[in-house]
Design a protein around this motif. Structure first.
Motif, short mmCIF file in Angstrom:
data_model
loop_
_atom_site.label_atom_id
_atom_site.label_comp_id
_atom_site.label_asym_id
_atom_site.label_seq_id
_atom_site.Cartn_x
_atom_site.Cartn_y
_atom_site.Cartn_z
N CYS A 40 25.17 8.54 24.82
CA CYS A 40 25.24 8.45 23.36
C CYS A 40 26.24 9.51 22.89
N PRO A 41 26.67 9.46 21.63
CA PRO A 41 27.68 10.43 21.16
C PRO A 41 27.25 11.89 21.37
N GLU A 42 25.97 12.18 21.24
CA GLU A 42 25.49 13.54 21.42
C GLU A 42 25.42 13.93 22.90
N ASN A 43 25.40 12.93 23.78
CA ASN A 43 25.26 13.18 25.22
C ASN A 43 26.21 12.28 25.98
N PRO A 44 27.52 12.55 25.91
CA PRO A 44 28.49 11.68 26.59
C PRO A 44 28.38 11.83 28.12
N VAL A 45 28.80 10.77 28.81
CA VAL A 45 28.78 10.75 30.27
C VAL A 45 30.22 10.63 30.77
N ALA A 46 30.57 11.44 31.74
CA ALA A 46 31.91 11.36 32.32
C ALA A 46 32.12 9.97 32.92
N VAL A 47 33.31 9.43 32.77
CA VAL A 47 33.62 8.08 33.23
C VAL A 47 33.29 7.92 34.72
N HIS A 48 33.62 8.92 35.54
CA HIS A 48 33.38 8.80 36.99
C HIS A 48 31.89 8.91 37.35
N GLU A 49 31.03 9.22 36.37
CA GLU A 49 29.59 9.30 36.63
C GLU A 49 28.78 8.21 35.94
N GLU A 50 29.46 7.32 35.21
CA GLU A 50 28.76 6.28 34.45
C GLU A 50 27.84 5.43 35.30
#
Length: 145
Positions: A40-50
């Motif tokens: 979510c916007p408050e808790n973004p996830v790195a693309v390589h960890e999605e």
């Protein structure tokens, strides 16, 4: 009585490890949640960890084996420092052999499964993912550790 359900941490290979465990124990995953599903916007996830595992659960009897991939921002898990073990109480020698041989494949056997000095059929190993296991069959305890 309450159940105790082990929760394991991996460095990005939780799905691979649990697919292996599922091949030995059987059954189906009760839950698989990837990090991208919790972003979510408050808790973004790195693309390589999605696509890494935020939570996975494999029911085994009345217990559930659970795990996640530790995000890189939290540091690496050092499996070799962890001397905790998952103890399996088998219901027969045949089941003990099947689980020991299946789970230890590609790992390091610390104590081959055999009759022990304390009277049970017992073995210990570290699996190919660094997790330590003990497999025990004891007719005195009727499948209870």
């Amino acid at each position: 009585m309450a159940l105790i359900n082990p929760y394991l941490n991996y460095n990005g290979n939780a799905e691979e490890a649990f697919t292996f465990y599922k091949s030995v124990f059987g059954g189906e995953f009760a839950k698989v949640i990837r990090f991208k599903e919790m972003a979510c916007p408050e808790n973004p996830v790195a693309v390589h960890e999605e696509n890494k595992i935020m939570h996975i659960a494999l029911p085994i009897g009345k217990n559930v084996l659970m795990a996640n991939d530790v995000p890189e921002s939290m540091g690496k898990v050092n499996e070799n420092e962890n001397r905790s073990k998952i103890a399996i109480a088998a219901e027969s020698r045949e089941e003990a052999d099947r689980l020991f041989n299946g789970l230890s494949a590609g790992g390091q056997i610390e104590m081959p499964i055999a009759d022990s000095p304390w009277g049970s059929y017992f073995g210990m190993f570290r699996d190919k993912y660094g997790i330590e296991w003990m497999v025990d069959f004891d007719t005195n305890y009727k499948g209870k550790v």
